[in-house]
Design an enzyme around this catalytic site. Structure first.
Site, PDB file in Angstrom:
ATOM      1  N   TYR A 304     117.068 -28.037  96.753  1.00  0.00           N
ATOM      2  CA  TYR A 304     116.989 -29.577  97.256  1.00  0.00           C
ATOM      3  C   TYR A 304     116.726 -30.324  95.898  1.00  0.00           C
ATOM      4  CZ  TYR A 304     116.208 -27.254 101.591  1.00  0.00           C
ATOM      5  OH  TYR A 304     116.280 -26.428 102.934  1.00  0.00           O
ATOM      6  N   HIS A 315     119.319 -32.423 103.490  1.00  0.00           N
ATOM      7  CA  HIS A 315     120.023 -31.011 103.498  1.00  0.00           C
ATOM      8  C   HIS A 315     120.098 -30.317 101.891  1.00  0.00           C
ATOM      9  CE1 HIS A 315     121.557 -30.987 107.588  1.00  0.00           C
ATOM     10  NE2 HIS A 315     121.913 -32.109 107.406  1.00  0.00           N
ATOM     11  N   LYS A 346     127.723 -26.855 101.333  1.00  0.00           N
ATOM     12  CA  LYS A 346     127.120 -26.904 100.110  1.00  0.00           C
ATOM     13  C   LYS A 346     127.994 -26.539  98.942  1.00  0.00           C
ATOM     14  CE  LYS A 346     123.215 -25.033 102.816  1.00  0.00           C
ATOM     15  NZ  LYS A 346     122.635 -26.429 103.169  1.00  0.00           N
TER      16      LYS A 346
END
Length: 378
Positions: A304, A315, A346
């Site tokens: 993060y 997210h 991601k």
């Protein structure tokens, strides 16, 4: 009538108006004296396949042969010729001009590594004037790829059915913007594979996103927090965590530092891989990113970049997998990692570590090479 090529010293020479026809207008080969050009075997095979050459003489006494004979002869003479031909043809069909990435061909000076097979120029650009858009490394499905030095290349993986998958590899460390400084007076108890802080201060979890609270519907305990061994070792190494007790202390020395005792426990349960993960964890925290376990995604960490409060958690942006500096990927392994990361929105990042694992200081100071890999559609 189309011209005929002549194979000489692993290059195919073509005369007549070949320079104007193939090099100037379409970026094939390299110019020689007059209007003659030299083509690499892959370039010559592509022109032969398209019907732009009528044939190629394999030696001084032979009659010109067609695509099939030349392809088979080249596959026997040149390493990985068939997979390189497939990638070259695919990119040509997509509108790119390419050069072999070796001297004396035009692309030789533009290749960032000896592992690169071709350089593809920006669409519409020729080797004389164009900028390199993709340095292409061609890989068969059953080959392996060195992780070190991969950044800056485009991988073209040819599978067993001759389909091609492209991956872009880039360098650059992860940088975050989480503004939190952990306290310096934490005290915990070392258990089998984690550390419990019984009276965690406000903000330690909520703003720093350290550990996980011990909670439950009927809980009557407040402030208790479980830290992973990596989190605890990093905090102890920074002088922020001490141990009031330990269960089954494998360090064998009750007077050893908290950092040494936690690291010893980490090595007991995880082996030398613990040191590599610890080095990467510490580097991410130092860059104001927040690493948390990536177990659910088959990775070492998820990250993060900007945590203000856990209640309003964004997210995670990256999946990080820690590998040794001399690691070699199988294309299948790489494809699985990248596909999974893309499926959960991601970026897949590999952290290459080269520490010898002797002490925390040596590991934490070891160089780390960051490589992000993503699918690419040229």
């Amino acid at each position: 009538m189309q011209p005929t090529g002549h194979l000489r010293d692993d290059a195919v020479r073509v005369g007549g108006d070949a320079r104007q026809r193939f090099y100037d207008g379409r970026g094939y080969g390299r110019p020689l004296d007059g209007n003659e050009i030299a083509l690499s075997r892959v370039e010559a095979a592509h022109l032969l396949f398209r019907g732009d050459l009528s044939g190629i003489e394999l030696d001084d006494s032979s009659s010109p042969v067609g695509f099939e004979r030349f392809f088979v002869a080249s596959a026997a003479a040149a390493d990985r010729f068939s997979v390189r031909f497939l990638v070259y043809s695919d990119l040509r069909d997509r509108g790119f001009y390419l050069s072999p990435a070796r001297d004396p061909w035009p692309g030789g000076s533009d290749a960032p590594s000896d592992a690169v097979d071709f350089v593809a120029y920006e669409r519409g650009q020729t080797p004389d004037t164009g900028r390199v858009m993709y340095p292409i490394q061609v890989v068969g499905e059953r080959e392996s790829v060195a992780a070190a030095g991969l950044a800056g290349r485009t991988l073209a993986v040819v599978d067993e059915e001759s389909d091609i998958t492209y991956f872009a590899a880039e360098g650059g460390a992860i940088e975050g913007a989480t503004d939190y400084e952990p306290p310096t007076d934490l005290t915990g108890v070392l258990l089998a594979d984690r550390v419990v802080v019984w009276d965690a201060p406000d903000g330690f979890y909520e703003r720093g996103f350290y550990g996980r609270p011990l909670t439950g519907r009927a809980a009557d305990v407040e402030g208790a927090l479980q830290l992973s061994l990596v989190e605890a070792a990093s905090l102890a190494a920074d002088g922020r965590l001490s141990l009031s007790a330990s269960v089954g202390d494998s360090a064998g020395n009750p007077h050893a530092s908290a950092a040494a005792r936690v690291v010893a426990r980490g090595r007991d349960v995880e082996g030398e891989r613990f040191d590599r993960r610890l080095a990467v964890y510490g580097r991410l925290r130092a860059a104001d990113a927040v690493p948390k376990t990536g177990f659910k995604f088959g990775a070492d960490f998820r990250t993060y970049l900007d945590v203000e409060t856990v209640e309003d958690l964004p997210h995670s942006e990256h999946l990080v997998r820690v590998v040794e500096g001399d690691h070699r990927f199988s294309p299948r392994e790489l494809s699985l990692d990248v596909r999974l990361a893309g499926g959960v929105r991601k970026e897949m990042v590999f952290a290459l570590t080269r520490g010898n694992g002797e002490t925390i200081g040596e590991v934490d100071g070891a160089p780390i090479e960051w490589v992000s890999v993503d699918r690419l559609t040229p």
